[in-house]
Design a protein around this motif. Sequence first.
Motif, PDB file in Angstrom:
ATOM      1  N   GLY A   1      10.050   7.664  32.058  1.00  0.00           N
ATOM      2  CA  GLY A   1      10.085   6.857  30.836  1.00  0.00           C
ATOM      3  C   GLY A   1       8.769   6.188  30.485  1.00  0.00           C
ATOM      4  O   GLY A   1       8.731   5.350  29.579  1.00  0.00           O
TER       5      GLY A   1
ATOM      6  N   VAL B   1       5.314   8.614  26.385  1.00  0.00           N
ATOM      7  CA  VAL B   1       4.368   8.292  25.325  1.00  0.00           C
ATOM      8  C   VAL B   1       3.576   9.529  24.889  1.00  0.00           C
ATOM      9  O   VAL B   1       3.337   9.731  23.709  1.00  0.00           O
ATOM     10  CB  VAL B   1       3.431   7.147  25.771  1.00  0.00           C
ATOM     11  CG1 VAL B   1       2.366   6.882  24.727  1.00  0.00           C
ATOM     12  CG2 VAL B   1       4.240   5.885  26.038  1.00  0.00           C
TER      13      VAL B   1
ATOM     14  N   GLN C   1      -1.760  11.282  16.072  1.00  0.00           N
ATOM     15  CA  GLN C   1      -0.426  11.725  16.461  1.00  0.00           C
ATOM     16  C   GLN C   1      -0.438  13.227  16.746  1.00  0.00           C
ATOM     17  O   GLN C   1      -0.855  14.017  15.902  1.00  0.00           O
ATOM     18  CB  GLN C   1       0.550  11.383  15.328  1.00  0.00           C
ATOM     19  CG  GLN C   1       2.014  11.608  15.668  1.00  0.00           C
ATOM     20  CD  GLN C   1       2.564  10.554  16.624  1.00  0.00           C
ATOM     21  OE1 GLN C   1       1.871   9.615  16.989  1.00  0.00           O
ATOM     22  NE2 GLN C   1       3.791  10.725  17.039  1.00  0.00           N
TER      23      GLN C   1
ATOM     24  N   ALA D   1       9.353   2.963  24.870  1.00  0.00           N
ATOM     25  CA  ALA D   1       8.111   2.969  25.638  1.00  0.00           C
ATOM     26  C   ALA D   1       6.941   2.518  24.773  1.00  0.00           C
ATOM     27  O   ALA D   1       5.794   2.589  25.187  1.00  0.00           O
ATOM     28  CB  ALA D   1       7.853   4.364  26.189  1.00  0.00           C
ATOM     29  N   LEU D   2       7.248   2.091  23.576  1.00  0.00           N
ATOM     30  CA  LEU D   2       6.247   1.661  22.613  1.00  0.00           C
ATOM     31  C   LEU D   2       5.149   2.719  22.420  1.00  0.00           C
ATOM     32  O   LEU D   2       3.957   2.439  22.454  1.00  0.00           O
ATOM     33  CB  LEU D   2       5.647   0.312  23.023  1.00  0.00           C
ATOM     34  CG  LEU D   2       5.026  -0.501  21.883  1.00  0.00           C
ATOM     35  CD1 LEU D   2       5.914  -0.581  20.671  1.00  0.00           C
ATOM     36  CD2 LEU D   2       4.655  -1.888  22.350  1.00  0.00           C
ATOM     37  N   CYS D   3       5.603   3.934  22.220  1.00  0.00           N
ATOM     38  CA  CYS D   3       4.643   5.018  22.035  1.00  0.00           C
ATOM     39  C   CYS D   3       4.103   5.025  20.609  1.00  0.00           C
ATOM     40  O   CYS D   3       3.147   5.725  20.308  1.00  0.00           O
ATOM     41  CB  CYS D   3       5.299   6.363  22.318  1.00  0.00           C
ATOM     42  SG  CYS D   3       6.498   6.840  21.071  1.00  0.00           S
TER      43      CYS D   3
ATOM     44  N   THR E   1       5.317   6.348  18.023  1.00  0.00           N
ATOM     45  CA  THR E   1       5.638   7.524  17.212  1.00  0.00           C
ATOM     46  C   THR E   1       6.426   7.132  15.963  1.00  0.00           C
ATOM     47  O   THR E   1       6.144   7.588  14.855  1.00  0.00           O
ATOM     48  CB  THR E   1       6.459   8.523  18.051  1.00  0.00           C
ATOM     49  OG1 THR E   1       5.647   8.959  19.122  1.00  0.00           O
ATOM     50  CG2 THR E   1       6.897   9.722  17.230  1.00  0.00           C
TER      51      THR E   1
END
Lengths: 222, 913
Positions: free
Chosen positions: A28, A33, A125, B718-720, B722
Amino acid sequence: MIVAERKSLDEILAMLQGCSRVLVVGCGTCVTVCMAGGEKEVGVLASLLRLAAQREGRTVEIGETTIERQCEWEFVDGLAPGIRGYDAVLSMGCGAGVQTIAQRFGGVRVLPALNTKFIGIPEKQGMWVEMCLGCGDCVLDRTGGICPVARCSKGLLNGPCGGSQGGKCEVSKDIDCAWQLIYDRLASLGRLDLLEAEFAPKDWSKNRDGGPRKVLREEVML
Amino acid sequence: MESSRVVVVGAGVAGMSAARSLAAAGARVTLVEKGERLGGMAADYACKGTDRCNKCNVCLVHELVRDVKSRPDIDVMTGCTVDWAEALPSGGYRLKVGGREVGCSAVVLATGFEPFDASARPEFGYRVHPAVVTALDLEKALRDGGGIGERFGRPIGSVAFVQCVGSRDLQQGRGYCSRVCCMYSLRMARAVRHRHPSAEVTVFYMDFQAAGKDPADLRRRAETEDGVRFVRARPSEVASAPDGRAVVWFEDLDGGRCRPAEFDLVILAVGTGPGRDTRTLADMFGLGLDESGFFAPADPGDATATGVPGVFVAGMCRGPRDIAESVADGERAALAVLREEAARRAGQRLALSLPVGTWPGRRVLRGQPETIEVSSTVLVLGRTVEGMEAARILSDLGCRAVIVGEEAHPDGSSGLAHSLLARVDEDSSIDVLAGGRLVRLDGQAGGFRATIEGPGGLVSEICAGALIVATGYRREFPEAARGLAGRACVVGLSELGESGVPWAVGEEHRKGGGGRRAVIWVGVRPDTARAVFRQAILAALSALAAGWEVYVLCPEVAVAGPGDEELYLEARRQGAVFVKYEEEPEVQAGSALRVLVRDPCLGAGGAGDDVPGLLAIDADVLVVAEEAYPPPDAPELARVLQVNTGPLGFFQDDNVNLLPVLTNRRSIFAVGGCRGATGVADAMADAHVAAYLAARLVGTGNLHVDWATARVDQDKCALCLTCVRTCPHRAVGVDDEMRAAKISRAACWGCGVCTSECPGKAIALESCSDDEVLARVRPAVTAFCCDHSALIAAQAAMAGLAADDAVGDLNIVSVPCTGKVDIIHLLKAFERGAEAVMVAGCFDEGCHFLSGNRRALLRVGQAASLLKAVGIEPERVRFYHVGPDMSAAFLEAAQETMQVARELGPVMRRRAG
Ligand SMILES: Cc1cc2nc3c(=O)[nH]c(=O)nc-3n(C[C@H](O)[C@H](O)[C@H](O)COP(=O)(O)OP(=O)(O)OC[C@H]3O[C@@H](n4cnc5c(N)ncnc54)[C@H](O)[C@@H]3O)c2cc1C
Ligand code: SF4
Ligand code: SF4
Ligand code: SF4
Ligand code: SF4
Ligand code: SF4
């Protein structure tokens, strides 16, 4: 952040040859990420493994779970109930995660689903780039915050090679020449003087030379 | 407005839009429709999407119909009309509708138009020659799918569109431009070419009237990608060829002779005239009509008001306008009703009562109801006329407005600007931060925190519930004339002021005595031509009146605005020479002003001419119409606001669903010049609609959210980032305290895009969680259908099928947006035994959530390559663009997918032996 990428399905299927009960374990943290091994990728891979088996007329049982971090004993412990019922554990963590699970559960076959690539950032991204090699002896103070060890294709320490053309590296025109970046940045900071100091040959003993590295801090130990 | 009832007459797009908006503001609405179904004329039209959305807006109609039908607070009466009306002494009306008496406080007339009856021009052979059809016939043929040739029983190797049939035609008593036909023909031409790639398409036209989103781009694509030929000519006759083809006779520009050209199919682009009942209704309510027979506005500034209290008009019944304009008109009429109501109540400010709904009030999944406290302050960026007008309306509606920005743009409407400045000054609900600049925006709809940098670097923070961007536009000479700026005897058109140009202006610029000749050069983009052209003609007329000789140079004559064709003809009558050039004019250097321009109408002929048709005009004054560009700081402002901009850099995305003033973020609106609507009338209309929508959203200080939104499971996040990056509506922020993403319920549109992008599977959409979607996936060929497009088409397709010729066992799974379709859903469908899976949604650039369909397209591609990697045929997973009216296309797609399923058989292979 650790950046990883899923292995090809052929490779994964080959390493799972003969396994009919597989637990896919996601991590996780970093690999969530970087979109390589979080809960979603676990779902996708598990689905594909089932479909691949269906295609061949085999029956398989694929378990799915994602834990907070595969590189911590406490989180890995959470896998204990039931893990031994599987023929193999397919870890979607980085190499550290795979090994932590393997070390914790002797006798369980733990396999890597990812290739761990580098320490980097999402430049945008969907695109990640390498930023740091973990060399053990950081030089960024002298290079304007741009790492020549990781970002110069040749890891040069005393300025660019002759292949620096129009800001690009001779290895590929998709790679910025790290030394051009360093020069531009130092120029904008008014610190070109830093380039006059010579880098001594890098002390690689702080990197791979001394064998696997260890960080030890007695003051936080129990 | 608890007790009041509003009767809306006519359920076309304008009427439905007004009804929906009034109902959302708490009025009880009776919607009276003469026909048997809702939607008006446009209900018969076809989506003209090709490989992409061509911005015809027809999809909006089908959604609007569904919205209106699903609202219990709109009482729909079909098959009847208003038989009589009686004004009540207390205000309001008693009406007789379909045998019932209905009391109401206001009436909105939205009775639409009547298309021109092409048989009134017998020389075009409609109903006589089988190869001649009207654009309406073609709309229906396109909508029903299948081959156009088969439909009309003709080959379809060559197709001609004849423009202006029953428009710009004084002989027919229709001396005005119908405004919509150029664009519909352009889009239909594309659609025809797309469906029949071998068809050659020619458009005979007089002047191209651009409208809607990026028309120049559409035209360029039609010409370069589709090879559509545009021929500037007005055909005089369509005759029969011996082989049954149709012969279009038109005047050849090179040489001016009448020439024939043969076609397999000729489409008459019929114009739009006043509706049949307009006169009866006008008499009934005592309304005026304009010279063309449409309802006439009493006050151009408040165009939906009629001057008769309690009676308002919207849509085509008050003059030609397209679907988007008609929808906006409905909103404006609703606003006008509410404002009158408020005024009636002892001049109080209007306290907006009820839930706001979302606008456009599209159907959304229901979620947990919640009332969120919001700021009822609205921040207006830009002290332009549209900005000030918006502030004024907001103040009427009970909101506080703060205007931030530079001096009012000198807008060729200085009288208006001055009166607004005065009005804004004295209004205690309007604050002005002169010279301020927005440098940072935090928060979300209902609770923005705007950081404003004032003059001298003074920084202040303003809390606002909504934002209206009204930063205007920048005016500059068009590219081809840029070098002329500042030259003697050259003036910008806008410098001449409003109508009644003081032609003394010429005197200052005139060199010596001699001729008094003016050249007015209107070389602007088609999208700005409409606003500028009228000014140019007014300037021409006043110059003519002052005894000048006038040449107007332009690529097209833009006459689609009300009264514009009349003005244009008047200028011609008075002797103005219009040169419709193809190559940019050239202004020769030197002391005198000599303008060289080639007039294609003059053709060859003139012996001795090196360049045929070349005119050399020695001008005393050259007036150059300025082009509109986005303000210089637009990119930066867009970044701060996180608002998308269109291809030219104006505010607002290029998506059809964002018409007219919406942006990708809820409660940020773009009005007037900054979104490319440079005409004063358009800008005022924008200001009204935006002010009204903003007030509806935050005016009461409470925002009632009852639509489904996405929520983050913060423990899993997870504070990505996105979701922060991919949300098309910028509804996701970072919760610093929880160190996790957080979605604003007020700002979320409920598309579900974030839920299928999150790598941690930490987001769920209310009423449509992954489990809920997967529960509907069963072992059958599966079609994931966008609720706003393909699902509507699918339902219509299935309803029209007898049980036994249905496409088979197709499992239709509706999703709010194709962007909600997770790759896992696709794979799971196969796991569960689907032999093939299709995803069907809006056209590119037509997505209701802007970019959801692009995400879906990527997802389908990804699924295909993953399937391939495990030995499964990638063609089992497919994506289709299906507009809401495209039931035929849906069936085709479904059948194709079923065919693939049959051919490839089950994914699961039986074990050998
Ligand atoms: C061939 C053609 C193609 C077009 N294509 C496009 C396009 O692609 N895109 C676009 O944006 N625009 C297009 N338009 C324009 C579009 O048709 C109009 O913008 C739109 O229909 C206007 O909507 P409305 O509600 O004002 O009027 P209408 O659509 O005319 O609706 C009026 C409604 O009122 C009802 N009504 C009339 N009289 C009464 C009465 N007395 N009592 C009760 N009800 C009454 C009518 O039955 C009708 O349902 C096209 C027009 C034509 C002619
Ligand atoms: S196991 Fe690897 S990927 Fe997971 S948290 Fe640890 S370092 Fe990051
Ligand atoms: S998607 Fe909508 S706007 Fe686009 S072409 Fe189709 S109907 Fe027209
Ligand atoms: S010029 Fe006006 S009337 Fe003629 S086809 Fe174009 S929009 Fe219609
Ligand atoms: S996408 Fe998921 S994990 Fe990433 S920030 Fe959003 S909620 Fe968190
Ligand atoms: S992506 Fe869609 S569902 Fe998610 S937060 Fe944004 S608007 Fe809401």
